[in-house]
Every structure is written in C-alpha cells, then in structure tokens.
Design a protein around this motif. Sequence first.
Motif, mmCIF file in Angstrom:
data_model
loop_
_atom_site.group_PDB
_atom_site.id
_atom_site.type_symbol
_atom_site.label_atom_id
_atom_site.label_comp_id
_atom_site.label_asym_id
_atom_site.label_seq_id
_atom_site.Cartn_x
_atom_site.Cartn_y
_atom_site.Cartn_z
ATOM 1 N N PHE A 98 2.217 1.936 -3.422
ATOM 2 C CA PHE A 98 1.091 2.570 -4.132
ATOM 3 C C PHE A 98 0.982 3.963 -3.891
ATOM 4 O O PHE A 98 0.649 4.755 -4.789
ATOM 5 N N ARG B 228 0.635 2.714 -8.206
ATOM 6 C CA ARG B 228 0.105 1.221 -8.431
ATOM 7 C C ARG B 228 1.072 0.544 -7.446
ATOM 8 O O ARG B 228 2.154 0.777 -7.101
ATOM 9 N N GLY B 229 0.409 -0.674 -6.865
ATOM 10 C CA GLY B 229 1.220 -1.574 -6.078
ATOM 11 C C GLY B 229 2.085 -2.494 -6.638
ATOM 12 O O GLY B 229 1.746 -2.628 -7.910
ATOM 13 N N ARG C 81 0.926 -1.384 0.049
ATOM 14 C CA ARG C 81 -0.020 0.008 0.165
ATOM 15 C C ARG C 81 1.073 1.352 0.066
ATOM 16 O O ARG C 81 0.578 2.353 -0.736
ATOM 17 N N HIS D 128 -1.002 -5.296 -7.751
ATOM 18 C CA HIS D 128 -1.926 -4.312 -8.222
ATOM 19 C C HIS D 128 -3.516 -4.684 -8.607
ATOM 20 O O HIS D 128 -3.273 -5.873 -9.184
ATOM 21 N N GLU D 129 -4.443 -4.508 -7.881
ATOM 22 C CA GLU D 129 -4.764 -3.197 -6.923
ATOM 23 C C GLU D 129 -4.113 -3.725 -5.707
ATOM 24 O O GLU D 129 -3.834 -4.613 -5.218
ATOM 25 N N ALA D 130 -3.820 -2.569 -5.039
ATOM 26 C CA ALA D 130 -2.855 -2.619 -3.833
ATOM 27 C C ALA D 130 -3.820 -3.118 -2.547
ATOM 28 O O ALA D 130 -3.313 -3.861 -1.677
#
Length: 524
Positions: A283, A288-289, A280, A292-294
């Motif tokens: 991100f 973006r992580g 996170r 991703h998504e984080a």
Amino acid sequence: MKKFVLLALILEISVWALSLVAASTSPYESGKNFVPVNKIDRFLEKGWRKKGIKPAGQCSDQTFIRRAYLDLTGSLPSIDSVKKFINDKSPEKRKLLIEALFRRDEFTEYWTMKWSDILRVKSEFPINLWPNAVQAYNRWISQAVRSDMPYDRFARELLTTSGSNFRDPQVNFYRAVQDRTPAGLATAAALTFMGCRFDSFTEQQRKELAKCFSRVEYKRTAEWKEEIICLDPKPAESMRIIMPDNAELKISPWKDPRVCFAEWLTSPKNRWFARAAVNRIWFWFFGRGIIHEADDIRPDNPPVNAELLAYLEKAFIDSGYSFKAMCRLIMNSAAYSQSPIPAGDYETAAKNFAIYPVRRLEAEVISDALTSITGVRERYTSVIPEPFTFVPTRNRTIALPDGSITSSFLEKFGKSARDSGKLVERNNKITSPQRLYLLNSTSLQRDIARSWKIKRLIRRSGGKPVEVVKNLYLMILSRYPAADELATIKNNFPSGVKNKRRPGSAALDIIWALINSREFIYRH
C-alpha cells in the motif's frame, strides 16, 4: 503576475496532458514495454492476462529517480543527483540507487514518520503520551528502522515489554490508546499487527482476543506523567483462548497472556501477521493494498491477486521479516518501474497494479519539498512548554517526532491526526484550500523571492536563459523540460528569464508556475 497566471495555466495543461494520453514526447516514459524481471511481475502478468489488462510501459530515468527518492526518503533529489543518474549508462543504476537511498538519514526519518502514524506517537489529546514518552518512543522506532529490526521482533517487543513509558519506550504501544480496556487493547493490536478492524470479528472472537490483554495493568509513579505498564500481579487462573484461526492458547496462571499472543501472532505459520505487513508495505508503494483497504483485512474483502500476496508473505518470512528486503523486492520489479501513463482505463489499471499510480505527496513531504526550493524551513514549536518546546530549524518536517507538533500548513494538507492508527487518518486528497494556498500565499511568494538557493542556481547557470529554465525544472520537478514546455516559456518570456526591471523576475514566475503544477505535489 498576469503573465505568471497565464504561464501556470499553460504549464498545467502541457504537463498533465502528458499523463492522460500516451505520447512519444512524454518525459515520464522510457519507450520500453513491460518485461517481467521477478516473481512479482509474473504473478501480476498472470492476473492481467486473465482480466485482459495491458500494463503500462516502463518509466524514464528522470521519473524513476524522483519516484525512488520520494518513496524511500520522502525527499526530492538534488539537481546534481538527477543529472548524474540520467547520464549514468550502467544497467544496474536503478538497483544501486535504491541501495544508496537505504543509507540516507532521510530514509530513517521518513519511515519513522510512517510508523509513528500507525503507532499513534502523539503527546497531546486524545493519546496523551506526553513529551518525554513521545521522544523515547520516537527514538526507539527510529533505531528500529535504521537497523532494519526484524518485524517479528519489532512486534514482540511492542506487545510484551513491561516497564516505564519514559525508560522502556516499547510500552507506549499500550499507553498510546484511548480505550485501555482489554477490548480496546485488542483493537489496537489487531489493527496494527493483523491489519484488520476489531469489529470485523464475530462477538465470540472479540471476547477471546480481548482475554490476551485482560491482565495488562497501568500504575502511576511519583514522577509527573510517568506510568508503568506491567502484568497484573494479582493471582490469576489458567486461561484457554481460541484465536481467530481456531488455534488454541493454553495460558497458565504465571504466564503473561501477551507473550502467548505474540508467540501465536509472529509464528511463521500464522498468515495474519506476514500478510498484514506485506499488504501495508505494498500500500505504501502503490497507494492501495493487494487487499484494500490495507488495514481492513476480512474474509469478505478478498485480495485482487491472491497468488502475489501469498508469494510476498513467504518472501517476507524467508527474509527474516526484513522491511528493507521487502522494499528492495518491490522496487526492483518491473511493476514498480511502470509509467504513470496507462495503456487502458486508468482506474482498472490502478486497481490491478498495471500502472504506477499518481497520488498526492504527504503534507510533511510537500513542506520539505518547498524548503528544498526556497531554503526556508517552517518553525515548529510544541504546544506544551516542556521539555522539547522548540524544534531546531535544521530538522526536516518528516522528522517531527510528535504528532501534536503541527502547523496550519500541515493541517491544511492533511497530516495524520495519529488518534486511531488507521491509514485513512492521513488525507492526501487535493482540496481547494490547498490549491489556493500554493497560488496565493504571500509568505510562500516572499520565500521564493528571497531564496538564496534560487539566486545561487541562476548564478550557476551563467545567466543563460535555457540553462536557468533547465535547472529550475531539475530542482522542482526532477526532470528536464520537454521541447514544447521550453517553447511555451520562450513565447511568454521573449527577453529571457531576466529583465531590466527586476533580475530574475521571470524565473520567479516560472518557479511559481511549476510549484502550482500538479506534477510538483504528486508522486508519479
């Protein structure tokens, strides 16, 4: 105004043409190539070699100071700060800048805002914490950020504290949920501290995880809107819970299952906790992580660089779960100092962190950025007439404590609703209504025309047209104008930035054009 429209179009092209093609005159690049300086860079470089990706070069000092201020404090640097930083010849100046920003009040306010999005700090529907609880919760988060409370302690306090939601602010973690069933509480805990969606678990895993919150009880008091969150005192049986990593928790009747969950969660051996945290944080700095998504970590969603993620997890644990230490590690890497101009395909570079990604500022940050130019703050009031109805105008927008306090501007620019705690609740995409507002707003035009800060800037520039333009660029874009931009302005305003009809009118047109350039509302 016709001249302004023409100038805005010219600046829009001249400023952002530079972000699309590498050019020696780019104000965003230092001319230096990527050279690894820490392990983050080496793990990224290893991944780039495997995929045939070339990293971007290093950013210029004027780009770095704006980036660091926005990323750490959600604020723009002052003109004097930019000049001082650019003129500083110390090789350690970027590192020293980062350390100085940690000590600013804006750092605490900005990251309190970030965590308030995740922890759903909101007084009204559908969270309904109410103002007293919101103020207590916000203050506790702010104190945790300011003191760099170890993240494992931060999580344990939120998960295990019992008491009044007015006097024991940590218990608002359990109040700030729409679904108060064991499954609903498990959903909030998994999203917040494990970085995953509850529905990504199997049905059996969901049932087991929900057991950890099966004895949470809510009790009302005689004080209006106060609630007590505690362990259900009724007799209970021993429980055996199988966690998502197959660890077994044996919980005796007199033990709080939440405590057992928190002990399992924050154990250094538990990869869920540190992985979710560093992913996170990454991100927040790169848009973006690594996964991703984080906040959607699951087996079928692999990291783009597994070795980097594993290294960051260990570094976070070794630091004592220090948030500032993780920020420091990331920001002192060559990866963070990359230019926003890619060496190859932009999307590929952004996905693999071979560039610093261009992305729009948050609604609250844009509001404060406009205030730094106009000197006029928006007035905020609570929709509830108790007990914090009026927000002092000296407060920055990033410091708003309650997600229910908003404005048409913040809604237009996509502030987080704080209903679920998901990262996607904050919408930082550019839209036509946003562009039209910046272009056509009469209130913004009035604030610019009446701005004491702009009048002071013109006086301090000694009425010299070139100095006025340079200082306007420093104020709004945190950089000096490029030679071609100065030429554009001179061609459109041959008599300079003042005229007989209205002193400073040309300067106001330039300001309007710069605010309407994408460079102003994007971090890069």
